[in-house]
Design an enzyme around this catalytic site. Structure first.
Site, short mmCIF file in Angstrom:
data_model
loop_
_atom_site.label_atom_id
_atom_site.label_comp_id
_atom_site.label_asym_id
_atom_site.label_seq_id
_atom_site.Cartn_x
_atom_site.Cartn_y
_atom_site.Cartn_z
CG ASP A 138 -68.45 33.19 63.20
OD1 ASP A 138 -67.68 32.27 63.54
OD2 ASP A 138 -68.62 34.21 63.87
CG ASN A 173 -69.75 45.26 67.91
OD1 ASN A 173 -69.70 44.09 68.29
ND2 ASN A 173 -69.77 45.60 66.64
CG HIS A 203 -69.76 40.86 67.15
ND1 HIS A 203 -68.84 41.69 66.58
CD2 HIS A 203 -69.08 39.76 67.55
CE1 HIS A 203 -67.64 41.12 66.64
NE2 HIS A 203 -67.76 39.97 67.23
CD GLU A 255 -70.17 43.54 63.37
OE1 GLU A 255 -70.31 43.87 64.57
OE2 GLU A 255 -69.07 43.35 62.85
C1 GLP Z 1 -65.28 37.09 66.55
C2 GLP Z 1 -66.16 35.87 66.45
C3 GLP Z 1 -67.09 35.78 67.62
C4 GLP Z 1 -66.32 35.94 68.91
C5 GLP Z 1 -65.69 37.30 68.95
C6 GLP Z 1 -64.92 37.57 70.22
O1 GLP Z 1 -65.87 38.22 66.06
N1 GLP Z 1 -66.92 35.85 65.24
O2 GLP Z 1 -67.75 34.52 67.59
O3 GLP Z 1 -67.19 35.79 70.00
O4 GLP Z 1 -64.81 37.39 67.86
O5 GLP Z 1 -63.61 37.10 70.07
P1 GLP Z 1 -62.56 37.04 71.23
O6 GLP Z 1 -62.91 35.85 72.04
O7 GLP Z 1 -61.25 36.88 70.51
O8 GLP Z 1 -62.65 38.30 72.01
#
Ligand code: GLP
Length: 241
Positions: A67, A133, A135, A140
């Site tokens: 992304d 959540n 995702h 989402e």
């Molecule tokens: C973002 C990214 C996800 C990632 C998530 C968790 O939303 N788009 O790909 O898995 O954050 O991030 P973190 O590893 O900082 O908890």
């Protein structure tokens, strides 16, 4: 799904790097799907260490990131492209033309990113984190399971969760992003989902042990034929019960 729980984050990082070594030993020209986020920092650090020690060779890979924020190009230090450059691409010397992002290249027609992935042979090995959540990527709750790469409006919760890179100010986190869809992710041959820290324990248990539901996007991985879930003891506390 194969679930493995380790005492420390470093052990998780080493296991992820072991899995990547296994993948590249057999298929050195693999297409890798890559993720961003704080979870990935120790993972990429371990990969870089192994490249520098000549244990891991990324020379033949092409990478496809999950992304990107709409509006943040690669010169912006908060873009996921900048994150990848800092934590992986520059330290291992991955050429710019070997890495792809769904924005800005596919801003007009995000689903073309899926076409490119397919034309390149599909994603062999996909790394994933998980949001609070549930995702995956920026998919989402309620995202259809057959979705392709698409633009999303981020929820306030997700923007808050990602505020750290924006000086802690969640209103500075862009409102939109382009993400691989759940269908795009599910077409990957191997998936490696990583969760670290107590804050991920509840959602990890829901995703792995709860029902498959649109409400928890990561729960769809229960139907993927070749997924590894690697977590530390803190993230895995609710899985043992
Ligand atoms: C973002 C990214 C996800 C990632 C998530 C968790 O939303 N788009 O790909 O898995 O954050 O991030 P973190 O590893 O900082 O908890």
């Amino acid at each position: 799904m194969k679930v493995e729980i380790f005492d420390y984050a470093q052990e998780v990082a080493e296991r992820v790097a072991d899995l990547l070594e296994d993948q590249l030993r057999v298929y050195p020209y693999s297409q890798l799907g890559l993720a961003t986020g704080t979870t990935m920092v120790p993972i990429y650090k371990e990969m870089v260490r192994r490249v520098q020690e000549n244990r891991l060779n990324l020379a033949g890979v092409r990478t496809f990131n999950l992304d990107e924020y709409v509006g943040l190009d690669e010169s912006n230090p908060n873009s996921f492209m900048a994150f990848m450059r800092e934590h992986l691409f520059e330290p291992v010397g991955l050429p710019r033309e070997h890495s792809y992002f769904p924005w800005p290249d596919f801003s007009r027609c995000p689903a073309r990113y899926d076409d490119l992935i397919k034309e390149c042979g599909g994603i062999d090995w996909q790394l994933l984190g998980i949001g609070h959540n549930g995702h995956i990527g920026f998919n989402e709750p309620q995202t259809p399971w057959d979705s392709k790469t698409h633009e999303v409006i981020l929820t306030a919760d997700t923007r808050r969760a990602n505020r750290q890179a924006f000086g802690g100010e969640w209103l500075k986190v862009p409102q939109k992003a382009v993400t691989m869809g759940i269908g795009t992710i599910m077409h990957s041959r191997t998936i490696v989902l990583v969760a670290l820290g107590k804050g991920k324990s509840a959602i990890l248990a829901q995703a792995l042990r709860g029902p498959m539901t649109l409400q928890v996007p990561a729960s769809v991985l229960q139907r993927h034929p070749h997924t590894f879930v690697l977590c530390d003891r803190a993230a895995g506390t609710l899985l043992d019960r």
